[in-house]
Scaffold this active site. Sequence first.
Site, PDB file in Angstrom:
ATOM      1  N   ASP A  49      -9.786   3.471  13.804  1.00 52.33           N
ATOM      2  CA  ASP A  49      -9.258   3.340  12.442  1.00 52.33           C
ATOM      3  C   ASP A  49      -7.978   2.525  12.540  1.00 52.33           C
ATOM      4  O   ASP A  49      -7.040   2.904  13.247  1.00 52.33           O
ATOM      5  CB  ASP A  49      -8.985   4.748  11.881  1.00 52.33           C
ATOM      6  CG  ASP A  49      -8.726   4.748  10.376  1.00 52.33           C
ATOM      7  OD1 ASP A  49      -8.330   3.699   9.835  1.00 52.33           O
ATOM      8  OD2 ASP A  49      -8.888   5.825   9.742  1.00 52.33           O
ATOM      9  N   ASP A  95      -6.831  -1.186   5.247  1.00 54.19           N
ATOM     10  CA  ASP A  95      -7.181  -0.016   6.047  1.00 54.19           C
ATOM     11  C   ASP A  95      -8.685  -0.081   6.281  1.00 54.19           C
ATOM     12  O   ASP A  95      -9.460  -0.193   5.324  1.00 54.19           O
ATOM     13  CB  ASP A  95      -6.780   1.234   5.223  1.00 54.19           C
ATOM     14  CG  ASP A  95      -6.887   2.542   5.973  1.00 54.19           C
ATOM     15  OD1 ASP A  95      -7.427   2.574   7.086  1.00 54.19           O
ATOM     16  OD2 ASP A  95      -6.433   3.563   5.408  1.00 54.19           O
ATOM     17  N   HIS A 120      -8.238   7.346  -0.204  1.00 51.65           N
ATOM     18  CA  HIS A 120      -6.932   7.376  -0.877  1.00 51.65           C
ATOM     19  C   HIS A 120      -6.633   6.017  -1.492  1.00 51.65           C
ATOM     20  O   HIS A 120      -7.100   4.993  -0.994  1.00 51.65           O
ATOM     21  CB  HIS A 120      -5.849   7.715   0.148  1.00 51.65           C
ATOM     22  CG  HIS A 120      -5.953   6.898   1.414  1.00 51.65           C
ATOM     23  ND1 HIS A 120      -5.181   5.803   1.658  1.00 51.65           N
ATOM     24  CD2 HIS A 120      -6.791   6.996   2.481  1.00 51.65           C
ATOM     25  CE1 HIS A 120      -5.523   5.271   2.827  1.00 51.65           C
ATOM     26  NE2 HIS A 120      -6.499   5.961   3.342  1.00 51.65           N
ATOM     27  N   HIS A 143      -0.695   6.582   0.681  1.00 49.59           N
ATOM     28  CA  HIS A 143      -1.380   7.434  -0.289  1.00 49.59           C
ATOM     29  C   HIS A 143      -0.658   7.309  -1.616  1.00 49.59           C
ATOM     30  O   HIS A 143       0.413   7.863  -1.799  1.00 49.59           O
ATOM     31  CB  HIS A 143      -1.416   8.885   0.166  1.00 49.59           C
ATOM     32  CG  HIS A 143      -2.400   9.706  -0.630  1.00 49.59           C
ATOM     33  ND1 HIS A 143      -2.396   9.724  -2.012  1.00 49.59           N
ATOM     34  CD2 HIS A 143      -3.419  10.485  -0.250  1.00 49.59           C
ATOM     35  CE1 HIS A 143      -3.389  10.508  -2.423  1.00 49.59           C
ATOM     36  NE2 HIS A 143      -4.019  10.980  -1.372  1.00 49.59           N
ATOM     37  N   GLU A 165     -13.371   6.020   2.763  1.00 50.52           N
ATOM     38  CA  GLU A 165     -13.662   6.350   4.154  1.00 50.52           C
ATOM     39  C   GLU A 165     -14.496   7.613   4.322  1.00 50.52           C
ATOM     40  O   GLU A 165     -13.966   8.684   4.536  1.00 50.52           O
ATOM     41  CB  GLU A 165     -12.399   6.409   5.006  1.00 50.52           C
ATOM     42  CG  GLU A 165     -11.261   7.207   4.480  1.00 50.52           C
ATOM     43  CD  GLU A 165     -10.008   7.022   5.358  1.00 50.52           C
ATOM     44  OE1 GLU A 165     -10.137   7.022   6.591  1.00 50.52           O
ATOM     45  OE2 GLU A 165      -8.919   6.872   4.799  1.00 50.52           O
TER      46      GLU A 165
HETATM   47 CO    CO Z   1      -7.554   5.235   5.220  1.00 54.60          CO
END
Ligand code: CO
Length: 348
Positions: free
Chosen positions: A122, A133, A192, A200, A225
């Site tokens: 990740d 992300d 998020h 977030h 995710e």
């Molecule tokens: Co993430």
Amino acid sequence: MIYGSSGKNKSGLKNSCDENFSDRFYLHRALLSVITMLSEEELQTYRKVGKLLAEVREEIRPLVKIGVSLLEIAEKTEELIINKGAKPAFPCNVSVNEVAAHYSPPANDSTIIKEGDMVKVDLGAHLDGYIADTAFTVATGEKVEMVQVVERALEAAISTIKPGIDVGEIGKAVEETAAAAELKPIRNLTGHSLAQWELHAGLTIPNVKEETGQKLEVGDVVALEPFVTDGVGYVEDQKKVYIFRHLRDMPTRLRMSRELLRDVKRDYHGLPFAERWLAKRMSKLRLELTLRELMNVGALWPYHVLAERAKGKVAQAEHTVIVTEQGCEVTTLTPSATGTANNSSSQN
Ligand SMILES: [Co+2]
């Protein structure tokens, strides 16, 4: 990078970082046009950092194989991000088997990928605080189909995205895809929304069907995710913590702690950092003590390593998307894939 469980919030489905849910966020929404809450410049920055991160992901993917150390994967990922002119938005997570997330190898880690491991990488990058992300999983043994299932779950999640939907619809798509393969989504891990310097930004995206009352709007930037497992579908905090972020300034007893807190606030702007990134400052023992003190006084937020309750294997996939009038644009799409799309962007 997820927001999941934490000691202070057992359900893990609620935003565990409410201090980020700032007035500024609402003001921002209110002031900008209803068409989009992103300026053209912000949009371009999200696209640029997403493309760059997708390139890093594809360069790292072949490295994730038997015999390679977790440390090499994490360091190489972060180095590539920096070489391309961005900064890591959080430490590269390399989480193996039942560990779902938040394992970022410490400086002395000697763990090597072995046959049968299920490895989740990740990674995140930011330009000026604008974040991309993304994550992928490599299965080195059996259970390769779990990886395919989680990738399908991500595609299904992406295809639901449009303005006005309840984010619970995304969770429904993930849950149904997992169930069709007789796997479970992880209930207490969520996607998020993102904003400048905020990993977030207020919206929590479930991986199961839910009525949340939270709706997507044009211009929302969201990290989707899904996680699937052959275990029971819950993760639990482990004692170990390798990732932290600055939460608030607090008085501390030791000068060393004060200086470290000042520096991480300045260097990472409230984004997560790794114990490993500070390893050169002091001995390992001293660093652990310092981080523990700062955690105990509430100055640092700890990201506990998260492991599946029944030690089931866990697979993860992640993309960052921007909600558009017609659907969404995936910012972290594989470079060879066609650029923007409206929900036809299911490439991985
Ligand atoms: Co993430």
